[in-house]
Design a protein around this motif. Sequence first.
Motif, PDB file in Angstrom:
ATOM      1  N   UNK A  79       0.847  -1.195   0.000  1.00 11.80           N
ATOM      2  CA  UNK A  79       0.000   0.000   0.000  1.00 11.80           C
ATOM      3  C   UNK A  79       0.883   1.247   0.000  1.00 11.80           C
ATOM      4  N   UNK A  80       1.948   1.236   0.771  1.00 15.74           N
ATOM      5  CA  UNK A  80       2.868   2.377   0.812  1.00 15.74           C
ATOM      6  C   UNK A  80       3.527   2.618  -0.540  1.00 15.74           C
ATOM      7  N   UNK A  81       3.812   1.558  -1.277  1.00 12.74           N
ATOM      8  CA  UNK A  81       4.372   1.715  -2.626  1.00 12.74           C
ATOM      9  C   UNK A  81       3.407   2.502  -3.503  1.00 12.74           C
ATOM     10  N   UNK A  82       2.151   2.126  -3.485  1.00 14.00           N
ATOM     11  CA  UNK A  82       1.149   2.806  -4.310  1.00 14.00           C
ATOM     12  C   UNK A  82       0.951   4.249  -3.891  1.00 14.00           C
ATOM     13  N   UNK A 122       8.482  -6.285  -2.359  1.00 18.49           N
ATOM     14  CA  UNK A 122       8.667  -7.570  -3.041  1.00 18.49           C
ATOM     15  C   UNK A 122       9.542  -8.505  -2.209  1.00 18.49           C
ATOM     16  N   UNK A 123      10.569  -7.959  -1.581  1.00 14.68           N
ATOM     17  CA  UNK A 123      11.438  -8.764  -0.724  1.00 14.68           C
ATOM     18  C   UNK A 123      10.673  -9.292   0.483  1.00 14.68           C
ATOM     19  N   UNK A 124       9.838  -8.461   1.073  1.00 13.77           N
ATOM     20  CA  UNK A 124       9.020  -8.895   2.216  1.00 13.77           C
ATOM     21  C   UNK A 124       8.080 -10.020   1.804  1.00 13.77           C
ATOM     22  N   UNK A 125       7.513  -9.913   0.611  1.00  7.39           N
ATOM     23  CA  UNK A 125       6.607 -10.938   0.084  1.00  7.39           C
ATOM     24  C   UNK A 125       7.354 -12.253  -0.115  1.00  7.39           C
ATOM     25  N   UNK A 126       8.523 -12.181  -0.762  1.00 10.05           N
ATOM     26  CA  UNK A 126       9.328 -13.385  -0.978  1.00 10.05           C
ATOM     27  C   UNK A 126       9.771 -14.008   0.344  1.00 10.05           C
ATOM     28  N   UNK A 127      10.176 -13.168   1.272  1.00 16.66           N
ATOM     29  CA  UNK A 127      10.604 -13.642   2.586  1.00 16.66           C
ATOM     30  C   UNK A 127       9.475 -14.389   3.296  1.00 16.66           C
TER      31      UNK A 127
END
Length: 148
Positions: free
Chosen positions: A102-105, A122-127
Amino acid sequence: KELHRWKLPFPNPNPLLWILHIALFWVPVAFILSGLVNLVTLLSGISFLALDIHMLVLGFVLTILIGFGTRVTIGHSGNMLQADKWTTLLFYWTQVVVVSRILVSLAAALGYHFIILFDISATAWLLLFIVWAVRFFDVLIRGKKLTS
């Protein structure tokens, strides 16, 4: 209204149930903000980088995926249906992933350089998926019992 009427205990010592309910809270939030974001985009041309879709997909679907996947993995492997500290941490991390996207958007809409935030998101998602897979690999593949 229905979600509020349930009066779910939050936080609950065993989050296996309430993580699924948290996912349900993302649906109306995503729809309401979708209307607002689309209105702002229509009136001003500001791009929110698919904020509405990401809130629905990450907020609802990702939370359901992690919650249901965990519940089914634990339940069908003969483990107690009790979320330990690692599972609870994964549930919280799921919400961190949603908020980071949300912060990215919002950063993009405000004209900030958002690429570093996108990379963090994206890193948080992959992690999240890596930690989940490491935590439950032996349970899924070998049927092992969980240890705290």
